[in-house]
Scaffold this motif. Sequence first.
Motif, mmCIF file in Angstrom:
data_model
loop_
_atom_site.group_PDB
_atom_site.id
_atom_site.type_symbol
_atom_site.label_atom_id
_atom_site.label_comp_id
_atom_site.label_asym_id
_atom_site.label_seq_id
_atom_site.Cartn_x
_atom_site.Cartn_y
_atom_site.Cartn_z
ATOM 1 N N LEU A 557 0.872 -1.172 0.000
ATOM 2 C CA LEU A 557 0.000 0.000 0.000
ATOM 3 C C LEU A 557 0.909 1.222 0.000
ATOM 4 O O LEU A 557 1.678 1.437 0.930
ATOM 5 N N ALA A 558 0.851 1.996 -1.082
ATOM 6 C CA ALA A 558 1.784 3.100 -1.231
ATOM 7 C C ALA A 558 1.568 4.158 -0.156
ATOM 8 O O ALA A 558 2.493 4.588 0.509
ATOM 9 N N LYS A 559 0.316 4.550 0.008
ATOM 10 C CA LYS A 559 0.008 5.676 0.865
ATOM 11 C C LYS A 559 -0.572 5.169 2.165
ATOM 12 O O LYS A 559 -1.574 4.486 2.180
ATOM 13 N N CYS A 560 0.075 5.514 3.260
ATOM 14 C CA CYS A 560 -0.441 5.028 4.521
ATOM 15 C C CYS A 560 -0.288 6.073 5.595
ATOM 16 O O CYS A 560 0.497 5.958 6.502
ATOM 17 N N TYR A 561 -1.008 7.175 5.460
ATOM 18 C CA TYR A 561 -1.071 8.143 6.553
ATOM 19 C C TYR A 561 -2.448 8.782 6.506
ATOM 20 O O TYR A 561 -3.324 8.361 5.757
ATOM 21 N N GLY A 562 -2.648 9.799 7.316
ATOM 22 C CA GLY A 562 -3.968 10.420 7.347
ATOM 23 C C GLY A 562 -4.842 9.761 8.391
ATOM 24 O O GLY A 562 -5.982 10.130 8.580
ATOM 25 N N GLY A 563 -4.292 8.766 9.084
ATOM 26 C CA GLY A 563 -4.980 8.260 10.250
ATOM 27 C C GLY A 563 -5.887 7.065 10.051
ATOM 28 O O GLY A 563 -6.155 6.328 10.973
ATOM 29 N N ASP A 564 -6.379 6.879 8.832
ATOM 30 C CA ASP A 564 -7.332 5.787 8.645
ATOM 31 C C ASP A 564 -6.585 4.469 8.502
ATOM 32 O O ASP A 564 -6.610 3.824 7.460
ATOM 33 N N ILE A 565 -5.931 4.085 9.578
ATOM 34 C CA ILE A 565 -5.118 2.874 9.543
ATOM 35 C C ILE A 565 -5.991 1.624 9.599
ATOM 36 O O ILE A 565 -5.621 0.575 9.101
ATOM 37 N N SER A 566 -7.203 1.769 10.154
ATOM 38 C CA SER A 566 -8.087 0.601 10.253
ATOM 39 C C SER A 566 -8.342 -0.021 8.887
ATOM 40 O O SER A 566 -8.321 -1.232 8.735
ATOM 41 N N ARG A 567 -8.562 0.850 7.881
ATOM 42 C CA ARG A 567 -8.823 0.334 6.542
ATOM 43 C C ARG A 567 -7.641 -0.509 6.059
ATOM 44 O O ARG A 567 -7.822 -1.589 5.519
ATOM 45 N N LYS A 568 -6.433 -0.004 6.274
ATOM 46 C CA LYS A 568 -5.235 -0.712 5.823
ATOM 47 C C LYS A 568 -5.068 -2.018 6.604
ATOM 48 O O LYS A 568 -4.738 -3.051 6.048
ATOM 49 N N ARG A 569 -5.305 -1.918 7.928
ATOM 50 C CA ARG A 569 -5.154 -3.126 8.739
ATOM 51 C C ARG A 569 -6.137 -4.194 8.287
ATOM 52 O O ARG A 569 -5.786 -5.358 8.148
ATOM 53 N N LYS A 570 -7.359 -3.775 7.991
ATOM 54 C CA LYS A 570 -8.373 -4.752 7.580
ATOM 55 C C LYS A 570 -8.008 -5.415 6.257
ATOM 56 O O LYS A 570 -8.273 -6.591 6.045
ATOM 57 N N LEU A 571 -7.401 -4.656 5.372
ATOM 58 C CA LEU A 571 -6.949 -5.248 4.107
ATOM 59 C C LEU A 571 -5.923 -6.339 4.371
ATOM 60 O O LEU A 571 -5.964 -7.411 3.766
ATOM 61 N N TYR B 210 4.640 8.628 -4.086
ATOM 62 C CA TYR B 210 3.614 7.584 -3.988
ATOM 63 C C TYR B 210 3.322 6.977 -5.330
ATOM 64 O O TYR B 210 3.209 7.680 -6.323
ATOM 65 N N SER B 264 7.256 5.170 1.223
ATOM 66 C CA SER B 264 7.071 6.222 0.225
ATOM 67 C C SER B 264 7.651 7.575 0.644
ATOM 68 O O SER B 264 7.331 8.582 0.028
ATOM 69 N N TYR B 279 1.841 7.664 12.959
ATOM 70 C CA TYR B 279 0.934 6.646 12.397
ATOM 71 C C TYR B 279 1.636 5.285 12.281
ATOM 72 O O TYR B 279 1.012 4.242 12.317
ATOM 73 N N TYR B 285 -3.463 10.178 18.234
ATOM 74 C CA TYR B 285 -3.728 11.441 17.555
ATOM 75 C C TYR B 285 -5.192 11.820 17.693
ATOM 76 O O TYR B 285 -6.088 11.025 17.496
ATOM 77 N N THR B 293 -9.639 11.267 10.981
ATOM 78 C CA THR B 293 -9.664 10.068 11.806
ATOM 79 C C THR B 293 -8.732 10.239 12.992
ATOM 80 O O THR B 293 -7.565 10.597 12.815
ATOM 81 N N ARG B 305 -10.805 4.229 17.674
ATOM 82 C CA ARG B 305 -10.535 5.059 16.505
ATOM 83 C C ARG B 305 -11.875 5.591 16.004
ATOM 84 O O ARG B 305 -12.852 4.841 15.911
ATOM 85 N N GLU B 340 -1.470 -3.715 13.874
ATOM 86 C CA GLU B 340 -1.091 -2.398 13.366
ATOM 87 C C GLU B 340 0.355 -2.069 13.695
ATOM 88 O O GLU B 340 1.101 -1.569 12.853
#
Lengths: 603, 406
Positions: A557-571, B210, B264, B279, B285, B293, B305, B340
Amino acid sequence: MPAANEHIRNFCIIAHIDHGKSTLADRLLDKTGTVTKREQQAQFLDNMELERERGITIKAQSVRMNYTAKDGKQYVLNLIDTPGHVDFAYEVSRSLAACEGCLLVVDSTQGVEAQTLANVYMALEHNLEIIPVINKIDLPSADVARTRAEIEDVIGIDGSSAVPASAKEGVGIEEILEAVVSRVPPPKGEPTDPLKALVFDSWYDNYRGVVMLVRVLEGTLALKQKIRLWSNQKPFEVQELGVFNPFSRPVPKLIAGEVGVLVANIKELVDAKVGDTVTDDTRPTDTPFPGFKEVKPMVFSGVFPVDAADYENLRDALAKLRLNDSAFTYEPESSTALGFGYRCGYLGLLHMEIVQERLEREYNLNLITTAPSVVYKVFTSGGEVLTIDNPAKLPPTQNIEHLEEPMLLCHIHVPNEHLGAMLKLCQERRGTQKDIEYLGSSGTRVKLSYEMPLAEVVFDFFDKMKSLSRGYASLDYELAGYSTADLVKLDILINGEPVDALSIIVHKERSYYRGREVCQKLKEVIPKQMFEVAIQAAIGSKVISRETVSAMRKNVLAKCYGGDISRKRKLLEKQKEGKRRMKQVGTVEIPQEAFLAVLKTEE
Amino acid sequence: MSLPPVAPPSAPVDGFTGMSAARFGLYVHFPYCLSKCPYCDFASTAAKTVPEERYTRALLTELARRAVSHRGRQLDAIYFGGGTPSLWHPRFVGQVLEEVARWFNIAPGAEISLEANPGAADASRFAGYRGCGINRLSIGVQSFQARTLKALGREHDGPQAMAAFDAARAAGFDNVSMDFIYGVHGQTLAEVTRDAKMAAAMGSEHLSAYALTLDAQSLAEEVPLAKQRARGEVQLPEDEAVVAMQRAVSELYEREGLQRYEISNYARPGFHSRHNCLYWTGGEYLALGTGATGFLLSGPHEGMRYSNHRSAEKYLAAVEGGLLPHTHPEALDAEALFNERLAMGLRLRSGVDVAKVFAAYHREMGPRKPLLQALVNAQMAVETHGRLALTPQGFDVHSAIAARLM
């Protein structure tokens, strides 16, 4: 005075899949008032979920119908349903032996389909009265005249005697019932003679123990009677007798000519084998019903849980399944690659698929089935004879003096136009021609007799034969002993490590070809992994083929910031879940289907 | 003439990764944009006139609601993301920072970033941002090539981007980052290399690169480019080509002294983003604004979260109605936190102390040992300072590795 069984007609239905057997059976039950509208459930006779889905019958059934014919007399019609696959040929022959006549259902839009032919020949062998039914005449493409001609030509029975019908629309049902009454002969047999009853199916019921379906041939079966089973000479007492119309209804006795249920406090299915004869313990018959055979598994495969923690559940499921399927066997097996599991024996490949599907579906197990094997005889250089049903257990080559494999004598009926393709197929499968015979007045049908290795027949021969003859060839076989063959063990190595569960025994001449084929197939089914995967086929220490599954190139996953880590973890968790359905062999993840890949040959 | 060395931001060191990373940060989202980019899945709203005042008021209301239970806590980093935060007048950004300072103890040396669009109008505000306390600017350059910018639906051009960078320096920003995208439809390796060379030559402290992602599962919402791709109108370069682009970029940056510290992200020594690193190191945060989020721990093995409404209208209505602008926060258990910590830690060049992570969350590491060894043998990972760090080959398949170690 007319005989006590003058009013009884025992018959079965032979039909190609989709030609309307179940619908016709439903109509007959309907017409005779056996099943009320409220009880009607489409395709009453196929009661196992799996049977209904696959459109095949695995267990025999029988239903008693009361019918008042046009001659004003009351008749009892017993409809005996038969299993419909070559794996269950023996069960079919026992069901036919319980009848005097049969309905042969032919689809008027399709004509005679070959799959029914084997059963028709079997019916003829049992001297059954065959009543052809030309079904689906309501369809615009129906061609009754041509179907009549085909019945004469392909099957060799009088086409003018066929009854046109539409089971779906309820057309011709009465005519069929009248034909059964007038053309199927009443059963022979004296109620007063010594008891002789044929077991044509048996199963295990959780509440009643073993339940048998029997056809009384001579004498009378009565409650409390002391009976004996011929094959093992074990005595039992009759506890329950019944008929299905369509639900089980108790009766006090079954006389010669009748068909019904027999419960006699039998605890194990192995004591009530299909084809056995039930007789009276004190006044036994002197002639048991001929042709009894012990149905033995011919094909063996390993069954392993994907998750080792399921081993106990698998054991319990196998034990339960065995209660209801005496032709199936199992014993513990352990594999270096797959851990603990069971070696299971089946009648054939369909039987194997059914067992596997039932285990997965009814017991919710996630299983790996290894490639099936037949039973080989190994003559060691030390003078021993070993029987081996698992390629992994074959001794090293230097310890083998020679190998023998089981043979079959196969009888193939095939229309003349497909003879060439059939001869070629038999040749390829190492067959030796024993006989070739042209049948019928016009010689359009041929009966081939070939001696072929069981290993070549049980796997995909039946399917190949069907596709090469557009479905018109039929197969019947009998065991024909063992024969010496030049066989070798083909090992499969994954990243240099032999995987015992992937080994197969093949004929030496074809070993290079098979090795290449298996490697290619495995390359197709093993998904790309983090590391390159080398797949090799070897005979002894000699590698004969190699394929490589290249490593996955990009999985990130190229982009992994912005806080929505749950989505990435679930993937990632989803990806992890997907891995669970695979078997980890070393660091390689092998999907379930890879273990059967050696079976799927494309020639 | 050499410039005097600039002082990078400071933050505590995370014990699992050895990274200096914020342990508690604040993310502020500004959702408005002049136009929507067809690849962007962040919460954004295209608006001709931006309701700056109204949004600021709502945000401060939300701040008061959320900050009350954290009053006085040390804040290690602040990040203004979007959307296009450079459409937010420095006056309002300053107001937000002042208010934040009233609730929290902003650590000395805290990194305070703002994302900026490389347009002329935006650049005119840079001095204002610097003046109100922003100390790091992240410019969304994406590319200097007209063709690539067009494919990405960007409204600026290459020269504007360079002018924006110069404007940032002129405004006094000694910590500037630029974002780039590669693996764009129609883009060649030569174009990617040219972008990278120009970026490196400009001397920014930080660069992000990216790979364009249009995969539905990875995105928060279906973006126009993904639809076009599904219809076959747009074709992304093959994996092999994208990997080659990645290699070209990272080799070039590394030669120029920008270390690849995350899959990246690249930085000159000391200039990695303290906020973004939180993160990847399990930091907490607080988040404010549309679609933001936030993540808060309630114990060592328990967390929560929440995600705010993604629609600006819905967000404003909720806050103005006296409600918290989120529904259904997600409870995170030890397993989720473990997953995580491991997966995110492996995104870092520093690596992550796998044994420590397993132990901290009471997991059995034994079954994973053969895989760890295999990764090292295959040179997908190295063991360094007691940590497992993925190599460039390992980074290429980070998801596959993380999914198997979890």
